[in-house]
Design a protein around this motif. Structure first.
Motif, short mmCIF file in Angstrom:
data_model
loop_
_atom_site.label_atom_id
_atom_site.label_comp_id
_atom_site.label_asym_id
_atom_site.label_seq_id
_atom_site.Cartn_x
_atom_site.Cartn_y
_atom_site.Cartn_z
N ARG A 99 58.22 24.65 29.09
CA ARG A 99 59.40 24.79 28.24
C ARG A 99 60.38 23.65 28.44
O ARG A 99 60.46 23.07 29.51
N CYS A 100 61.16 23.44 27.40
CA CYS A 100 62.20 22.42 27.42
C CYS A 100 63.28 22.78 28.44
O CYS A 100 63.60 23.96 28.64
N ASN A 101 63.84 21.78 29.09
CA ASN A 101 64.93 21.98 30.05
C ASN A 101 66.30 22.02 29.38
O ASN A 101 67.31 22.21 30.04
N CYS A 115 66.34 26.56 26.15
CA CYS A 115 65.61 26.25 24.93
C CYS A 115 64.20 26.81 25.05
O CYS A 115 63.59 26.75 26.11
N ARG A 152 61.62 25.79 23.06
CA ARG A 152 60.64 24.85 22.52
C ARG A 152 59.79 24.24 23.64
O ARG A 152 60.18 24.23 24.79
N THR A 153 58.68 23.68 23.24
CA THR A 153 57.79 23.03 24.19
C THR A 153 58.35 21.67 24.58
O THR A 153 58.80 20.90 23.73
N ALA A 154 58.31 21.38 25.87
CA ALA A 154 58.86 20.12 26.37
C ALA A 154 57.86 18.98 26.21
O ALA A 154 56.65 19.18 26.23
N HIS A 155 58.41 17.78 26.04
CA HIS A 155 57.59 16.57 26.08
C HIS A 155 57.45 16.14 27.54
O HIS A 155 57.91 16.84 28.44
N TYR A 197 61.98 17.58 28.04
CA TYR A 197 62.83 18.06 26.95
C TYR A 197 62.05 18.10 25.65
O TYR A 197 61.13 17.31 25.45
N CYS A 198 62.43 18.99 24.76
CA CYS A 198 61.76 19.08 23.46
C CYS A 198 62.27 17.97 22.54
O CYS A 198 63.15 17.20 22.93
N TYR A 199 61.75 17.95 21.32
CA TYR A 199 62.12 16.89 20.39
C TYR A 199 63.57 16.99 19.93
O TYR A 199 64.11 16.02 19.41
N HIS A 211 66.14 17.74 22.03
CA HIS A 211 67.04 17.48 23.15
C HIS A 211 66.75 16.12 23.79
O HIS A 211 65.61 15.75 23.99
#
Length: 170
Positions: free
Chosen positions: A122-124, A133, A135-138, A142-144, A146
């Motif tokens: 998960r996104c931080n 958040c 969303r899935t993290a990169h 962070y996600c797209y 953030h």
């Protein structure tokens, strides 16, 4: 909102990018075959950056097959480049910029969401109501939506436009 007149210096087919001469700085807009603006970016070396996109070395790699043409605006001043980029993203409503790399209405080849979640988690970042958040993290955690500071790209764009408005008014 302020209206800025932005005109393209040249529009070329993506197949002609390698033929570009010199090391020009500026703004670029990838266009579809029906001239729909899809993605806006800036570069200090336009040819190098465009080649990176077309070689699928950037976050737009899933959408390269949709890029038919590229419109170029020559601009050496870094502040004016950034202002033009933010303005164009918001006025052209470019789907690849607006939605990270998950634009509505564009078909893209993608890895399954489960594969991505298992790999990155998960996104931080935090939502507006200060919750984690979902969303899935990169790879940076962070996600797209953030950035490294946890603010959404939309908020960053809005803040940048407010700064531009303040500078133009004063």
């Amino acid at each position: 909102m302020i209206k800025i007149d932005v005109t393209y210096d040249i529009i070329i087919r993506v197949t002609d990018v390698k033929k570009m001469q010199g090391c020009m700085s500026g703004v670029y807009v990838f266009l579809s075959n029906d001239n729909r603006p899809l993605y806006v970016g800036i570069a200090t070396n336009l040819k190098l950056r465009l080649v990176q996109h077309l070689r699928k070395e950037t976050n737009t790699k899933r959408f390269v097959h949709l890029f038919e043409k590229v419109a170029l605006i020559h601009e050496e001043d870094p502040l004016l480049r950034r202002m033009a980029e933010i303005y164009l993203i918001n006025t052209l409503n470019t789907p690849v910029n607006k939605n990270g790399v998950h634009p509505e209405g564009l078909q893209a080849r993608s890895v399954s969401a489960l594969d991505i979640k298992q790999k990155f988690g998960r996104c931080n970042g935090l939502t507006n109501d200060r919750k984690q958040c979902r969303r899935t993290a990169h790879t940076n955690g962070y996600c797209y939506l953030h950035g490294g500071n946890g603010e959404s790209l939309t908020k960053l764009r809005q803040d940048a436009l407010l700064e531009i408005d303040k500078d133009l008014i004063s």
